[in-house]
Design a protein around this motif. Structure first.
Motif, mmCIF file in Angstrom:
data_model
loop_
_atom_site.group_PDB
_atom_site.id
_atom_site.type_symbol
_atom_site.label_atom_id
_atom_site.label_comp_id
_atom_site.label_asym_id
_atom_site.label_seq_id
_atom_site.Cartn_x
_atom_site.Cartn_y
_atom_site.Cartn_z
ATOM 1 N N LEU A 316 -22.504 39.441 -5.133
ATOM 2 C CA LEU A 316 -23.959 39.414 -5.347
ATOM 3 C C LEU A 316 -24.538 38.007 -5.317
ATOM 4 N N GLU A 325 -32.287 39.839 -11.490
ATOM 5 C CA GLU A 325 -31.882 40.570 -10.283
ATOM 6 C C GLU A 325 -30.371 40.775 -10.255
ATOM 7 N N LYS A 329 -28.298 44.539 -10.294
ATOM 8 C CA LYS A 329 -27.378 44.944 -9.228
ATOM 9 C C LYS A 329 -25.915 44.845 -9.643
ATOM 10 N N SER A 330 -25.654 44.336 -10.838
ATOM 11 C CA SER A 330 -24.281 44.034 -11.231
ATOM 12 C C SER A 330 -23.441 45.292 -11.415
#
Length: 419
Positions: A316, A325, A329-330
């Motif tokens: 990422l 962000e 998305k982690s």
């Protein structure tokens, strides 16, 4: 050295090619260190200008090393505030050293002047501490008045209450200097990265030693000593923690190494937290089995899960990505591993663990720090996986964020979970 052969020749390669009985000798040219020194001091001065402070007062030995590349018993001076640096925004950079130690700072290009330090803490001054504190504060304030004009703002990284009070009595304004130092340290120059690569090289040689000696009957402390040994003999500094455990001691995490012997087939897990050559940190974690046995299905499951977390979150990273962000998305930790999760997904690293710190997603909330990943940052991507009834696997990798993406700086091999 153990007579037991390596079971993974990929790891043997990290020992000194000229013989494991020899220390590693840095090939880094001197001009790299000179440029890194100049860059670091300029970073501090740039941040000082942003915060409009007249002076930066440093007691933390890691910050002093960053500013001047000057080191003097850093572990001892971390809890005995007897030496300090003062960087004037419109004046000299001064190192205040204690008696008999001036030679440690002489010739360093960032230091304009060396002065004797005033030891105003109780251990040295006892019942005379109040007078020594006033003397110390008057000297600092005089320098700020001389070079700062009407600007009396001093940013300090570590300042005990008597010193803070004494500077206020001198008409100075005191602010926390850690935002200045952490922001400065967060962006590395190419020369810093070259120095950091060598620290990682030494660390991985120490990790290879741990691997070579990971045989039944060895104690956790004996294994940990191999990293100390390689670091010390190859020009390194110290280890910040004692996080190497095996078998049931891996769960819960954060137990320190003990005299418990490791048993065949048990998981061995560690976190280096190594302050190595040139004062840079190598913060790597690995896990493998004692005796080089194939992992059991349960061990392979948690190891593969930890690798998934590392690979997903590393993928990422990109310059400009906000911490919010990244969190969105982690990698999502499965429910069965929540109770044994690690506290962080990402943290910065340089001369020690540094800003930024980004919590694992269950702990990321409105109190979490905001910011963005930037080119030049070096961060560690973390994973700790286990359940209440299993061992834990600890993995960690060190990553440089570049203008075009990322570069992993460590190369020590991962395990093959199926043997």
């Amino acid at each position: 050295m153990s007579s037991t052969p390596f079971k993974d020749d990929r790891k043997r390669a990290y020992l000194n090619a000229d013989g494991a009985d020899k220390p590693l000798i840095s090939p880094v040219p001197g001009d790299v260190l000179d440029r890194a020194r100049a860059y670091r001091l300029s970073r501090l001065r740039r941040e000082m200008a942003k915060h409009d402070v007249a002076a930066l007062l440093l007691y933390d030995p890691v910050n002093i090393r960053y500013a001047f590349d000057c080191s003097n018993m850093p572990v001892w001076t971390a809890h005995n505030p007897i030496r300090h640096a003062l960087i004037l925004a419109d004046g000299p950079a001064i190192m205040f050293e204690f008696a008999g130690c001036f030679h440690l700072s002489e010739g360093l290009p960032g230091i304009d002047e060396i002065r004797p330090s005033t030891a105003w803490f109780f251990m040295f001054s006892g019942d005379k501490a109040e007078g020594e504190t006033a003397k110390w504060a008057a000297e600092i304030a005089d320098l700020v008045r001389l070079h700062g004009g009407n600007n009396r703002r001093i940013a300090g990284d570590r300042l005990d209450p008597p010193g803070h009070t004494a500077l206020l009595a001198q008409g100075c304004q005191i602010s926390d200097g850690t935002e200045i130092t952490e922001a400065a340290r967060s962006i590395k120059s190419p020369d810093e990265i070259e120095l950091m690569r060598w620290t990682l090289r030494v660390c991985e040689a120490g990790m290879a030693r741990i691997y070579e000696h990971s045989i039944p009957g060895v104690t956790e402390r004996e294994l940990w000593a191999h990293l100390h040994f390689e670091n010390a003999r190859s020009g390194g500094e110290w280890l910040e923690t004692k996080l190497l455990t095996c078998g049931p001691n891996t769960n819960p995490w954060y137990s320190e190494c003990s005299d418990r012997p490791c048993k065949e087939g048990e998981m061995i897990a560690f976190d280096t937290d190594m302050i190595g050559p040139y004062g840079y940190c190598a913060d790597l974690s690995r896990s493998w089995t004692c005796g080089y046995t194939a992992m059991t299905p349960a061990q392979a499951d948690i190891y593969r899960t930890a690798r998934d977390q590392i690979e997903h979150n590393t993928g990422l990273l990109w310059p400009g990505l906000s911490f919010e962000e990244f969190n969105a998305k982690s990698w999502r930790i499965p429910d069965r591993f929540i109770d044994r999760r690690y506290s962080l997904a990402i943290h910065g690293v340089g001369m020690a663990d540094e800003w930024p710190c980004v919590s694992l997603h269950p702990d990321f909330n409105e109190r979490s720090a905001s910011g963005n990943f930037e080119a030049g940052m070096v961060v560690c991507v973390e994973s700790l996986i286990g359940t209440e009834s299993t061992e834990c696997v600890k993995l960690e990798t060190q990553v440089l964020i570049t203008d075009s993406g990322i570069e992993r700086l460590d190369t020590f091999p991962w395990e093959r979970p199926l043997g």
